[in-house]
Design a protein around this motif. Structure first.
Motif, PDB file in Angstrom:
ATOM      1  N   GLU A  38       5.391  -6.598  11.613  1.00  0.00           N
ATOM      2  CA  GLU A  38       4.921  -6.795  10.243  1.00  0.00           C
ATOM      3  C   GLU A  38       4.786  -5.446   9.553  1.00  0.00           C
ATOM      4  N   VAL A  39       5.353  -5.331   8.355  1.00  0.00           N
ATOM      5  CA  VAL A  39       5.282  -4.076   7.595  1.00  0.00           C
ATOM      6  C   VAL A  39       4.897  -4.382   6.146  1.00  0.00           C
ATOM      7  N   VAL A  40       4.435  -3.340   5.451  1.00  0.00           N
ATOM      8  CA  VAL A  40       4.188  -3.480   4.015  1.00  0.00           C
ATOM      9  C   VAL A  40       5.556  -3.465   3.333  1.00  0.00           C
ATOM     10  N   ALA A  41       5.848  -4.476   2.541  1.00  0.00           N
ATOM     11  CA  ALA A  41       7.163  -4.605   1.900  1.00  0.00           C
ATOM     12  C   ALA A  41       7.483  -3.378   1.041  1.00  0.00           C
ATOM     13  N   ASP A  42       8.738  -2.947   1.114  1.00  0.00           N
ATOM     14  CA  ASP A  42       9.262  -1.830   0.303  1.00  0.00           C
ATOM     15  C   ASP A  42       8.516  -0.506   0.527  1.00  0.00           C
ATOM     16  N   ASP A  43       7.892  -0.362   1.688  1.00  0.00           N
ATOM     17  CA  ASP A  43       7.210   0.902   1.991  1.00  0.00           C
ATOM     18  C   ASP A  43       8.137   1.760   2.857  1.00  0.00           C
ATOM     19  N   PRO A  44       8.395   3.024   2.457  1.00  0.00           N
ATOM     20  CA  PRO A  44       9.355   3.855   3.208  1.00  0.00           C
ATOM     21  C   PRO A  44       8.878   4.251   4.602  1.00  0.00           C
ATOM     22  N   PHE A  45       7.584   4.036   4.885  1.00  0.00           N
ATOM     23  CA  PHE A  45       7.041   4.447   6.182  1.00  0.00           C
ATOM     24  C   PHE A  45       6.796   3.266   7.127  1.00  0.00           C
ATOM     25  N   SER A  46       7.240   2.080   6.761  1.00  0.00           N
ATOM     26  CA  SER A  46       7.001   0.866   7.561  1.00  0.00           C
ATOM     27  C   SER A  46       5.522   0.726   7.906  1.00  0.00           C
ATOM     28  N   SER A  47       4.645   0.980   6.920  1.00  0.00           N
ATOM     29  CA  SER A  47       3.194   0.927   7.152  1.00  0.00           C
ATOM     30  C   SER A  47       2.744  -0.426   7.685  1.00  0.00           C
ATOM     31  N   HIS A  48       1.770  -0.380   8.587  1.00  0.00           N
ATOM     32  CA  HIS A  48       1.176  -1.599   9.122  1.00  0.00           C
ATOM     33  C   HIS A  48       0.260  -2.192   8.048  1.00  0.00           C
ATOM     34  N   PRO A  49       0.285  -3.514   7.824  1.00  0.00           N
ATOM     35  CA  PRO A  49      -0.533  -4.097   6.749  1.00  0.00           C
ATOM     36  C   PRO A  49      -2.033  -4.057   7.000  1.00  0.00           C
ATOM     37  N   THR A  50      -2.477  -3.904   8.292  1.00  0.00           N
ATOM     38  CA  THR A  50      -3.923  -3.936   8.564  1.00  0.00           C
ATOM     39  C   THR A  50      -4.444  -2.745   9.367  1.00  0.00           C
ATOM     40  N   ASP A  51      -3.605  -2.069  10.152  1.00  0.00           N
ATOM     41  CA  ASP A  51      -4.068  -0.961  10.999  1.00  0.00           C
ATOM     42  C   ASP A  51      -4.039   0.362  10.222  1.00  0.00           C
ATOM     43  N   PRO A  52      -5.214   0.957   9.923  1.00  0.00           N
ATOM     44  CA  PRO A  52      -5.267   2.191   9.114  1.00  0.00           C
ATOM     45  C   PRO A  52      -4.524   3.371   9.752  1.00  0.00           C
ATOM     46  N   ASP A  53      -4.450   3.398  11.112  1.00  0.00           N
ATOM     47  CA  ASP A  53      -3.764   4.501  11.804  1.00  0.00           C
ATOM     48  C   ASP A  53      -2.256   4.460  11.607  1.00  0.00           C
ATOM     49  N   LEU A  54      -1.747   3.299  11.198  1.00  0.00           N
ATOM     50  CA  LEU A  54      -0.292   3.142  11.072  1.00  0.00           C
ATOM     51  C   LEU A  54       0.143   2.903   9.630  1.00  0.00           C
ATOM     52  N   MET A  55      -0.732   3.259   8.690  1.00  0.00           N
ATOM     53  CA  MET A  55      -0.350   3.072   7.282  1.00  0.00           C
ATOM     54  C   MET A  55      -0.469   4.381   6.510  1.00  0.00           C
ATOM     55  N   SER A  56       0.317   4.501   5.459  1.00  0.00           N
ATOM     56  CA  SER A  56       0.290   5.716   4.642  1.00  0.00           C
ATOM     57  C   SER A  56      -0.989   5.769   3.810  1.00  0.00           C
ATOM     58  N   ASP A  57      -1.333   6.975   3.353  1.00  0.00           N
ATOM     59  CA  ASP A  57      -2.557   7.141   2.540  1.00  0.00           C
ATOM     60  C   ASP A  57      -2.494   6.302   1.266  1.00  0.00           C
ATOM     61  N   GLU A  58      -1.286   6.158   0.732  1.00  0.00           N
ATOM     62  CA  GLU A  58      -1.095   5.389  -0.510  1.00  0.00           C
ATOM     63  C   GLU A  58      -1.462   3.916  -0.310  1.00  0.00           C
ATOM     64  N   ILE A  59      -0.994   3.349   0.805  1.00  0.00           N
ATOM     65  CA  ILE A  59      -1.286   1.931   1.109  1.00  0.00           C
ATOM     66  C   ILE A  59      -2.785   1.768   1.392  1.00  0.00           C
ATOM     67  N   LYS A  60      -3.349   2.745   2.117  1.00  0.00           N
ATOM     68  CA  LYS A  60      -4.776   2.722   2.431  1.00  0.00           C
ATOM     69  C   LYS A  60      -5.612   2.670   1.129  1.00  0.00           C
ATOM     70  N   GLN A  61      -5.185   3.500   0.177  1.00  0.00           N
ATOM     71  CA  GLN A  61      -5.858   3.587  -1.120  1.00  0.00           C
ATOM     72  C   GLN A  61      -5.783   2.246  -1.861  1.00  0.00           C
ATOM     73  N   LYS A  62      -4.580   1.637  -1.837  1.00  0.00           N
ATOM     74  CA  LYS A  62      -4.397   0.341  -2.510  1.00  0.00           C
ATOM     75  C   LYS A  62      -5.330  -0.714  -1.920  1.00  0.00           C
ATOM     76  N   LEU A  63      -5.434  -0.728  -0.563  1.00  0.00           N
ATOM     77  CA  LEU A  63      -6.294  -1.712   0.102  1.00  0.00           C
ATOM     78  C   LEU A  63      -7.759  -1.475  -0.232  1.00  0.00           C
ATOM     79  N   GLU A  64      -8.158  -0.184  -0.273  1.00  0.00           N
ATOM     80  CA  GLU A  64      -9.546   0.157  -0.611  1.00  0.00           C
ATOM     81  C   GLU A  64      -9.908  -0.294  -2.026  1.00  0.00           C
ATOM     82  N   GLN A  65      -8.897  -0.244  -2.911  1.00  0.00           N
ATOM     83  CA  GLN A  65      -9.116  -0.643  -4.307  1.00  0.00           C
ATOM     84  C   GLN A  65      -8.950  -2.151  -4.514  1.00  0.00           C
ATOM     85  N   GLY A  66      -8.663  -2.844  -3.409  1.00  0.00           N
ATOM     86  CA  GLY A  66      -8.548  -4.295  -3.475  1.00  0.00           C
ATOM     87  C   GLY A  66      -7.247  -4.801  -4.055  1.00  0.00           C
ATOM     88  N   GLU A  67      -6.225  -3.920  -4.116  1.00  0.00           N
ATOM     89  CA  GLU A  67      -4.923  -4.342  -4.643  1.00  0.00           C
ATOM     90  C   GLU A  67      -4.188  -5.180  -3.598  1.00  0.00           C
TER      91      GLU A  67
END
Length: 372
Positions: free
Chosen positions: A72-101
């Motif tokens: 499972e990856v975040v769609a259209d993310d160049p780093f194949s970020s994990h949708p729930t594991d903070p250690d495997l996601m980019s700072d940008e995705i982490k920020q989006k999740l923190e902001q509730g996006e």
């Protein structure tokens, strides 16, 4: 069939080229085991495969990547970020999740990224567009191969011919799980957790000991000498090349079973325990072999747990340690030019002494190995 339909069919078949099945690969058990253990626990630190040319190194690695289930990856993310594991996601995705996006989730095959020999540091690590960053005030980052390899396998053929600085960069990223790019005071980082697999031919030069030590495991492979086995390998390859679909169908049941086994091992890994006395013995083996640093101890512990998980157990046995300790330590021994003894045998000899086992394989009695 319309021309547009035929084009899309051609594109899909081009995108999903058939890959030789992992379970059909004959021999090279040491290499296969080391690769599977690194997939179960990527923190083992990768594998260095040294051996003859034409022994199926890249075929085996590609086959393992193909065997693994989709992730499972975040769609259209160049780093194949994990949708729930903070250690495997980019700072940008982490920020989006923190902001509730909301983030879209997709599934994709585990990537196997080939690192070409002539690759530059920019190609590997990625580049920052300084001009855009200064004029528009945005961090314009062009991801490199490390970004593509996140949560996948990064394969470096002939790693012993690669620039030492680049090898250092790869090993640092593999160990930390992050890649940091800094240019003109601008710093960008992204997750880069991958299984690093290097291969090489000893005839083309050895890797420097301090770089070799950074690889978790070291597998040695030799050309198969037995004529019947060689014929079997040639026939299998011919059969696969002539009709990949039928060949793959023949091995599908075994592929599914091994995939299930690897997924089960990944889930079981955190439950596996290794007895204190066994840990002490592992460290004693490392001390008696005069292994520098503590990497040998750490990797042997990790690999022992991974093999226990692979076998469906939660307790590490002496036999688990025996099966992996040579792979974990042989490349960490100091080279003595006057010594002709094989390093793998040397590790096994000290292991047998420390664990109180028979040095040579003795006949089995009542299904258990004889202890002296």
């Amino acid at each position: 069939m319309s021309s547009s339909t035929s084009t899309s069919v051609a594109n899909s078949s081009f995108a999903r080229r058939p890959v030789f099945p992992f379970t059909a690969i004959v021999g090279q058990e040491e290499m296969k085991l080391a690769l599977m253990l690194n997939v179960i626990d990527p923190k083992i630190g990768g594998v260095m495969i040294m051996g003859d040319r034409g022994t199926g190194k890249s075929t085996t690695i590609r086959a393992l990547a193909d065997l693994l289930p989709e992730i499972e990856v975040v769609a259209d993310d160049p780093f194949s970020s994990h949708p729930t594991d903070p250690d495997l996601m980019s700072d940008e995705i982490k920020q989006k999740l923190e902001q509730g996006e909301p983030i879209a989730v997709a599934r994709k095959k585990v990537q196997m990224v080939d690192l070409p020999l002539g690759a530059t540091e920019d190609r590997v690590c990625g580049t920052i567009d300084i001009e855009k960053a200064l004029s528009e005030g945005v961090k314009a980052f062009e991801p490199g191969l490390l970004a593509k390899a996140n949560r996948g396998i990064l394969y470096v053929d002939e790693v012993n011919l690669l620039d030492d600085h680049l090898v250092d960069v790869l090993l640092d990223s593999a160990a930390s799980g992050w890649n940091t790019v800094e240019r003109e005071g601008i710093s960008i980082r992204h997750p880069a957790r991958f299984v690093l697999v290097g291969s090489g031919n000893p005839e083309e030069g050895e890797l420097r000991p301090q770089l070799l030590d950074r690889f978790g495991m070291h597998a040695e492979i030799r050309t198969v000498k037995e004529p019947a086995l060689r014929v079997q390998i040639v026939e299998q390859r011919t059969e696969f090349d002539q009709d990949p679909k039928t060949f793959l169908e023949k091995y599908q049941t075994q592929q599914d079973a091994l995939q299930e086994k690897l997924v089960g091992a990944q889930e079981r890994l955190s439950l596996v325990k290794i007895d204190y006395d066994l840990r002490v013995n592992i460290s004693q083996v490392c001390a008696e072999l005069d292994v520098d640093g503590l990497r040998g101890d750490i990797v042997t512990n990790r690999a022992s747990k991974a093999i226990a998980a692979l076998e469906g157990r939660t307790e590490v046995t002496v036999d688990d340690i025996r099966r992996v300790i040579g792979l974990c330590l042989r490349h960490r021994l100091r080279k003595d030019p006057l010594e002709s003894i094989d390093s793998g045998y040397k590790v096994d000899k000290i292991f047998s002494q420390v664990f109180g086992l028979a040095e040579a394989e003795e006949p089995m009695q009542n299904g258990a190995s004889v202890r002296r």
